[in-house]
Design a protein around this motif. Structure first.
Motif, PDB file in Angstrom:
ATOM      1  N   ALA A   1       0.853  -1.184   0.000  1.00  0.00           N
ATOM      2  CA  ALA A   1       0.000   0.000   0.000  1.00  0.00           C
ATOM      3  C   ALA A   1       0.888   1.232   0.000  1.00  0.00           C
ATOM      4  CB  ALA A   1      -0.897   0.004   1.232  1.00  0.00           C
ATOM      5  N   GLN A   2       0.556   2.149  -0.860  1.00  0.00           N
ATOM      6  CA  GLN A   2       1.387   3.346  -1.000  1.00  0.00           C
ATOM      7  C   GLN A   2       0.494   4.567  -0.884  1.00  0.00           C
ATOM      8  OE1 GLN A   2       4.846   3.260  -1.846  1.00  0.00           O
ATOM      9  NE2 GLN A   2       4.817   5.428  -1.400  1.00  0.00           N
ATOM     10  N   TYR A   3       0.708   5.331   0.163  1.00  0.00           N
ATOM     11  CA  TYR A   3      -0.061   6.557   0.297  1.00  0.00           C
ATOM     12  C   TYR A   3       0.867   7.752   0.119  1.00  0.00           C
ATOM     13  CZ  TYR A   3      -2.122  10.624   2.335  1.00  0.00           C
ATOM     14  OH  TYR A   3      -2.544  11.914   2.503  1.00  0.00           O
ATOM     15  N   ASP A   4       0.424   8.720  -0.636  1.00  0.00           N
ATOM     16  CA  ASP A   4       1.219   9.940  -0.826  1.00  0.00           C
ATOM     17  C   ASP A   4       0.310  11.150  -0.796  1.00  0.00           C
ATOM     18  OD1 ASP A   4       4.083   9.110  -1.823  1.00  0.00           O
ATOM     19  OD2 ASP A   4       2.639   7.742  -2.690  1.00  0.00           O
ATOM     20  N   GLN A   5       0.935  12.250  -0.456  1.00  0.00           N
ATOM     21  CA  GLN A   5       0.218  13.509  -0.560  1.00  0.00           C
ATOM     22  C   GLN A   5       0.070  13.860  -2.034  1.00  0.00           C
ATOM     23  OE1 GLN A   5       2.265  16.556   1.630  1.00  0.00           O
ATOM     24  NE2 GLN A   5       0.391  16.941   2.747  1.00  0.00           N
ATOM     25  N   ALA A   6      -0.960  14.642  -2.329  1.00  0.00           N
ATOM     26  CA  ALA A   6      -1.118  15.096  -3.699  1.00  0.00           C
ATOM     27  C   ALA A   6      -0.020  16.097  -4.021  1.00  0.00           C
ATOM     28  CB  ALA A   6      -2.480  15.731  -3.871  1.00  0.00           C
ATOM     29  N   PRO A   7       0.481  16.083  -5.257  1.00  0.00           N
ATOM     30  CA  PRO A   7       1.567  17.004  -5.590  1.00  0.00           C
ATOM     31  C   PRO A   7       1.098  18.452  -5.644  1.00  0.00           C
ATOM     32  CG  PRO A   7       0.856  15.796  -7.521  1.00  0.00           C
ATOM     33  CD  PRO A   7       0.130  15.202  -6.368  1.00  0.00           C
ATOM     34  N   LEU A   8       2.035  19.321  -5.321  1.00  0.00           N
ATOM     35  CA  LEU A   8       1.769  20.757  -5.388  1.00  0.00           C
ATOM     36  C   LEU A   8       2.213  21.269  -6.748  1.00  0.00           C
ATOM     37  CD1 LEU A   8       2.965  22.458  -2.102  1.00  0.00           C
ATOM     38  CD2 LEU A   8       0.738  22.654  -3.145  1.00  0.00           C
ATOM     39  N   VAL A   9       1.331  21.924  -7.450  1.00  0.00           N
ATOM     40  CA  VAL A   9       1.732  22.533  -8.707  1.00  0.00           C
ATOM     41  C   VAL A   9       1.301  23.995  -8.693  1.00  0.00           C
ATOM     42  CG1 VAL A   9       1.612  20.394 -10.013  1.00  0.00           C
ATOM     43  CG2 VAL A   9      -0.392  21.842  -9.859  1.00  0.00           C
ATOM     44  N   SER A  10       1.862  24.736  -9.617  1.00  0.00           N
ATOM     45  CA  SER A  10       1.508  26.149  -9.715  1.00  0.00           C
ATOM     46  C   SER A  10       0.032  26.273 -10.073  1.00  0.00           C
ATOM     47  CB  SER A  10       2.383  26.798 -10.773  1.00  0.00           C
ATOM     48  OG  SER A  10       1.788  27.993 -11.172  1.00  0.00           O
ATOM     49  N   SER A  11      -0.637  27.213  -9.432  1.00  0.00           N
ATOM     50  CA  SER A  11      -2.084  27.306  -9.631  1.00  0.00           C
ATOM     51  C   SER A  11      -2.458  28.045 -10.916  1.00  0.00           C
ATOM     52  CB  SER A  11      -2.722  27.995  -8.440  1.00  0.00           C
ATOM     53  OG  SER A  11      -2.257  29.317  -8.367  1.00  0.00           O
ATOM     54  N   ARG A  12      -1.462  28.576 -11.618  1.00  0.00           N
ATOM     55  CA  ARG A  12      -1.703  29.283 -12.889  1.00  0.00           C
ATOM     56  C   ARG A  12      -2.608  30.497 -12.692  1.00  0.00           C
ATOM     57  NH1 ARG A  12       1.594  27.232 -16.883  1.00  0.00           N
ATOM     58  NH2 ARG A  12       2.284  25.298 -15.974  1.00  0.00           N
ATOM     59  N   ASP A  13      -2.511  31.063 -11.523  1.00  0.00           N
ATOM     60  CA  ASP A  13      -3.319  32.243 -11.247  1.00  0.00           C
ATOM     61  C   ASP A  13      -2.494  33.463 -11.606  1.00  0.00           C
ATOM     62  OD1 ASP A  13      -5.142  33.983 -10.413  1.00  0.00           O
ATOM     63  OD2 ASP A  13      -5.153  33.386  -8.298  1.00  0.00           O
ATOM     64  N   LYS A  14      -3.013  34.283 -12.509  1.00  0.00           N
ATOM     65  CA  LYS A  14      -2.202  35.389 -13.014  1.00  0.00           C
ATOM     66  C   LYS A  14      -2.004  36.455 -11.954  1.00  0.00           C
ATOM     67  CE  LYS A  14      -2.734  34.903 -17.903  1.00  0.00           C
ATOM     68  NZ  LYS A  14      -3.772  34.945 -18.905  1.00  0.00           N
ATOM     69  N   SER A  15      -3.001  36.618 -11.082  1.00  0.00           N
ATOM     70  CA  SER A  15      -2.879  37.657 -10.065  1.00  0.00           C
ATOM     71  C   SER A  15      -1.856  37.279  -9.004  1.00  0.00           C
ATOM     72  CB  SER A  15      -4.242  37.898  -9.409  1.00  0.00           C
ATOM     73  OG  SER A  15      -4.711  36.682  -8.854  1.00  0.00           O
ATOM     74  N   ASP A  16      -1.709  35.973  -8.766  1.00  0.00           N
ATOM     75  CA  ASP A  16      -0.765  35.514  -7.737  1.00  0.00           C
ATOM     76  C   ASP A  16       0.116  34.417  -8.328  1.00  0.00           C
ATOM     77  OD1 ASP A  16       0.558  34.998  -5.461  1.00  0.00           O
ATOM     78  OD2 ASP A  16      -1.115  34.041  -4.422  1.00  0.00           O
ATOM     79  N   PRO A  17       1.206  34.831  -8.967  1.00  0.00           N
ATOM     80  CA  PRO A  17       1.996  33.834  -9.705  1.00  0.00           C
ATOM     81  C   PRO A  17       2.677  32.806  -8.815  1.00  0.00           C
ATOM     82  CG  PRO A  17       3.037  35.995  -9.776  1.00  0.00           C
ATOM     83  CD  PRO A  17       1.728  36.178  -9.084  1.00  0.00           C
ATOM     84  N   GLY A  18       2.844  33.114  -7.534  1.00  0.00           N
ATOM     85  CA  GLY A  18       3.524  32.161  -6.658  1.00  0.00           C
ATOM     86  C   GLY A  18       2.599  31.140  -6.043  1.00  0.00           C
ATOM     87  N   ALA A  19       1.306  31.275  -6.307  1.00  0.00           N
ATOM     88  CA  ALA A  19       0.335  30.406  -5.639  1.00  0.00           C
ATOM     89  C   ALA A  19       0.478  28.972  -6.108  1.00  0.00           C
ATOM     90  CB  ALA A  19      -1.070  30.905  -5.897  1.00  0.00           C
ATOM     91  N   LYS A  20       0.195  28.061  -5.193  1.00  0.00           N
ATOM     92  CA  LYS A  20       0.292  26.639  -5.530  1.00  0.00           C
ATOM     93  C   LYS A  20      -1.041  25.979  -5.214  1.00  0.00           C
ATOM     94  CE  LYS A  20       5.017  26.170  -5.801  1.00  0.00           C
ATOM     95  NZ  LYS A  20       5.846  25.261  -6.518  1.00  0.00           N
ATOM     96  N   LYS A  21      -1.289  24.888  -5.898  1.00  0.00           N
ATOM     97  CA  LYS A  21      -2.495  24.119  -5.590  1.00  0.00           C
ATOM     98  C   LYS A  21      -2.150  22.636  -5.661  1.00  0.00           C
ATOM     99  CE  LYS A  21      -3.988  23.712 -10.333  1.00  0.00           C
ATOM    100  NZ  LYS A  21      -4.995  23.821 -11.334  1.00  0.00           N
ATOM    101  N   ARG A  22      -3.004  21.874  -5.052  1.00  0.00           N
ATOM    102  CA  ARG A  22      -2.800  20.426  -5.093  1.00  0.00           C
ATOM    103  C   ARG A  22      -3.624  19.871  -6.245  1.00  0.00           C
ATOM    104  NH1 ARG A  22       0.820  18.700  -1.517  1.00  0.00           N
ATOM    105  NH2 ARG A  22       0.899  19.870   0.409  1.00  0.00           N
ATOM    106  N   THR A  23      -3.034  18.918  -6.929  1.00  0.00           N
ATOM    107  CA  THR A  23      -3.745  18.333  -8.066  1.00  0.00           C
ATOM    108  C   THR A  23      -3.440  16.848  -8.119  1.00  0.00           C
ATOM    109  OG1 THR A  23      -4.124  18.524 -10.428  1.00  0.00           O
ATOM    110  CG2 THR A  23      -1.866  18.739  -9.704  1.00  0.00           C
ATOM    111  N   GLY A  24      -4.108  16.191  -9.039  1.00  0.00           N
ATOM    112  CA  GLY A  24      -3.786  14.791  -9.288  1.00  0.00           C
ATOM    113  C   GLY A  24      -4.105  13.855  -8.153  1.00  0.00           C
ATOM    114  N   ILE A  25      -5.327  14.012  -7.565  1.00  0.00           N
ATOM    115  CA  ILE A  25      -5.684  13.080  -6.499  1.00  0.00           C
ATOM    116  C   ILE A  25      -6.388  11.870  -7.110  1.00  0.00           C
ATOM    117  CG2 ILE A  25      -5.833  14.875  -4.777  1.00  0.00           C
ATOM    118  CD1 ILE A  25      -8.885  14.625  -5.045  1.00  0.00           C
ATOM    119  N   GLY A  26      -6.333  10.790  -6.436  1.00  0.00           N
ATOM    120  CA  GLY A  26      -7.000   9.575  -6.911  1.00  0.00           C
ATOM    121  C   GLY A  26      -6.360   8.347  -6.314  1.00  0.00           C
ATOM    122  N   PHE A  27      -6.858   7.207  -6.739  1.00  0.00           N
ATOM    123  CA  PHE A  27      -6.295   5.961  -6.219  1.00  0.00           C
ATOM    124  C   PHE A  27      -6.420   4.881  -7.277  1.00  0.00           C
ATOM    125  CE2 PHE A  27     -10.676   6.393  -4.895  1.00  0.00           C
ATOM    126  CZ  PHE A  27     -11.253   5.200  -5.284  1.00  0.00           C
TER     127      PHE A  27
END
Lengths: 406, 288
Positions: free
Chosen positions: A251-277
């Protein structure tokens, strides 16, 4: 080498594009591929993942040239030498970085499998690191297998060809499932292919595939509850336990990866994506080197219980085992191509009727013939009453140009 | 929605209590109890009544409860309660999921492709992993024997209150013990070089502590082990090459102590018949 008018091999459509490009690189024959999604009004031409693969090819070869038409429907590729990860030719720190954009819908195994076919014929070790917002390490709905399957079911096949599996490594530094809408992820995968050969050994896998002796697997949950793993494993074991007693699924559990949120107003913002099992199961036979694998993943839209995934995966594994043969559909392209690139000797491979009867394998045979390989010889197995077919493949003796002596 | 639900729940609870009270106060049930008491009393004095009566009684017992429930004004809710009580048992056999052993998991989940025939180690000595006790091989027995011997030799280290484990400081002590057992002359814990004043101080402190301990023990009437007296020199001293076999050579003269002379002369005899021979022997020695 520089002939004034190179003779292009002409193909159409995007069907088995990676494999044609791989064969072109291995044999050194330039290809011209046209009508790539020319009839599609919305997604005309090469898709993002195909472009990424071309970039990858360019970075691990020296002297290849790629021309793509304006609409992307026509592609001309003249291959160069496979140099691998050589410092100064795209590699930094001995590793070629391949950054995948977030629009990709294919799993990273779509890149890994063709890359692994090229890697034994490289001049130097092939170390490629896949990163960026488009790396999906899990299986995908588009039919790609997970990286765990690549590592546990595809890479062991290379051992038969005299390629040391101790020098192969597939590191999953960050896991990721497909992001929203099946697009993109945020995984990081590193392939280290340190074993290069002059000519792959001739393989004879024409005996009985034996009986399934044990089942291994990996259940992965990324960014969702880790109990999903246990539930998938429990259901899958419930189905498989009466058939095989030696079943172990990690069994392998991991946190979802953090990627850039592509928000133009806040270029440093990050979001989590790619959840699933998802769940990947590999059945090992009593005969050395015979592996059957199955892969099921929860769709990115969700709404599927882990129990369903576990059940589906177990049934898929049983179906693949029932197809028989020594190599499954996912491994057939790898094994057949390496056999065709081997020494000028006849190797034999026992395949299930349902495996060889697929479009992929038949198409592969035709492509090999186009690139100058011999025809396959097919005959029924007569030792036992199975319906398997023995494919005889004569090698072309091309092998590794970079390692050619004299 | 939630508050109303809570209210209802409370009410239903009250209702059930009411029902129970009704059961207790119901005349039918009282009568039954009385009958039961009489029956017991009768059976105690005489002989047990035929069993047939009991079987008749049991179905009689059930209906009064139902009746009382129907009679109560909360019958609707209580019925609802009956229907809603569903026992959903989520049987989860998590414990049955046989996980891979630690080594196997490590090998399987490593970045390398799994080898075709992964060998499993026979004996795992770690406490967390499963040890195969039924392994009767010679190697396993030897290993266990060694572990036992070590435990016996080093278990006193675990007595200390500050560190009751065999790690940290105690590990060094255990290593030292093992080295001593193997014949090491020096202790790894003893600092080899230090200023003489420090060394003297340390030794003095040790002696002081030991004396204090003995004194207190004596005052309290505790018998301690025998004091280790300073080791007396026994046997021949190793003299250097070219040094005289007897005596001490200093300042260009060979100095003989009385003891040396006594040894050379041999035991002095009292004047007896054997004196001559004794003297003879002495003479002989002297001549050498």
């Amino acid at each position: 080498m520089a002939a004034p008018h190179p003779e292009y091999l002409r193909f159409t459509t995007h069907r088995s594009l990676t494999h044609r490009l791989v064969l072109s690189t291995l044999t050194g024959r330039p290809v011209h591929i046209s009508q790539i999604r020319s009839s599609s009004p919305t997604q005309t031409g090469l898709a993002p993942h195909e472009i990424s693969f071309l970039r990858l090819l360019e970075s691990i070869t020296n002297g290849s040239s790629i021309q793509i038409s304006y609409t992307g429907t026509t592609l001309t590729y003249s291959p160069g030498l496979i140099t691998g990860s050589v410092e100064g030719l795209g590699a930094s720190g001995g590793v070629v970085k391949c950054i995948l954009p977030e629009t990709i819908r294919r799993g990273v195994s779509w890149f890994l499998i063709p890359l692994c076919i090229l890697a034994p014929f490289s001049k130097a070790p092939v170390n490629v690191r896949f990163e960026g917002d488009g790396v999906i390490t899990s299986a995908t709905e588009t039919g790609d297998i997970s990286v765990d399957s690549v590592r546990t079911a595809i890479l062991p096949l290379y051992e038969k060809f005299g390629i040391l599996s101790s020098k192969l490594e597939l590191r999953v530094l960050q896991r990721s499932c497909a992001g929203p809408g099946g697009k993109g992820g945020g995984g990081i995968v590193e392939l280290r292919f340190g074993s290069q050969v002059r000519l792959p050994k001739t393989v004879h896998m024409n005996r009985s595939p034996g009986r399934v002796r044990r089942i291994r697997g990996v259940a992965y949950s990324t960014g969702v509850s880790a109990s999903n793993n246990a539930r998938m494993i429990h259901t899958a074991r419930g189905i498989l336990n009466p058939l095989v007693n030696d079943i172990h699924v990690a069994a392998q559990y991991d946190q979802a990866p953090l990627v850039s949120s592509r928000d133009k107003s806040d270029p440093g913002a990050k979001k989590r994506t790619g959840i699933g099992f998802g769940l990947c199961l590999v059945a090992e036979s009593s005969v050395d080197g015979v592996l059957y694998s199955a892969d099921v993943v929860a769709p990115s839209s969700g709404g599927v219980t882990p129990e369903d995934i576990g059940k589906q995966c177990a049934y898929q594994l049983l179906e693949i085992i029932s197809q028989g043969g020594c190599v499954t559909r996912v491994g057939a392209a790898t094994v057949l191509t390496l056999m065709a690139m081997g020494s000028e000797d006849v190797g034999r491979l026992r395949l299930g009727r349902d495996v060889i009867g697929t479009e992929d394998v038949v198409g592969l045979g035709r492509d090999l013939k186009m690139f100058g390989a011999s025809n396959w010889g097919l005959r029924d197995v007569d030792e036992d009453d199975s319906t398997d077919i023995i494919v005889s493949v004569k090698g072309t003796g091309v092998g590794n140009i970079g390692k050619k002596i004299a | 929605m939630a508050p109303t639900l809570g209210k209802r729940k409370r009410r239903t609870a009250e209702a059930t209590e009411d029902n129970r009270e009704d059961d207790g106060e119901g005349s039918a049930s009282l009568e039954l109890d009385a009958q039961e008491i009489f029956r017991r009393h009768f059976e105690a004095q005489f002989k047990p009544l035929p069993v047939v009566q009991k079987t008749v009684k049991e179905p009689e017992e059930a209906p009064p409860e139902d009746e009382s429930e129907e009679d109560s004004e909360w019958d609707g809710i209580s019925e609802e309660e009956e229907t809603t009580v569903q026992v959903v048992e989520h049987v989860d056999a998590h414990s049955q999921i046989a996980a891979m052993s630690k080594e196997e998991l490590k090998v399987f989940m490593s970045s390398k492709p799994p080898t075709a025939h992964a060998k499993q180690p026979l004996i795992r000595n770690k406490a967390g992993t499963a040890t195969e006790d039924d392994d009767a091989s010679e190697a396993a027995n030897l290993k266990k024997d060694l572990a036992l011997q070590r435990l016996l030799a080093e278990s006193h280290l675990l007595d200390s209150a500050t560190n009751p484990t065999l790690s940290g400081n105690n590990r060094h002590k255990a290593t030292d013990l093992r080295l001593q057992a193997l014949g090491s002359k020096i202790s790894i814990l003893k600092q080899e070089k230090m200023p003489m004043s420090h060394r003297k101080g340390i030794i003095a402190k040790q002696n002081e502590r030991e004396e204090k301990r003995r004194k207190e023990a004596k005052e309290n009437g505790i018998i301690l082990e025998k004091a280790k007296s300073a080791k007396k020199f026994e046997g021949k001293r190793d003299r250097g090459v070219g040094a005289p076999a007897v005596g001490r050579f200093s300042g260009g003269t060979l100095k003989l102590s009385k003891k040396d002379i006594m040894e050379i002369e041999g035991p002095r005899r009292s004047a007896s018949g054997r004196g001559g021979r004794g003297g003879g022997r002495g003479r002989g020695k002297r001549g050498r």
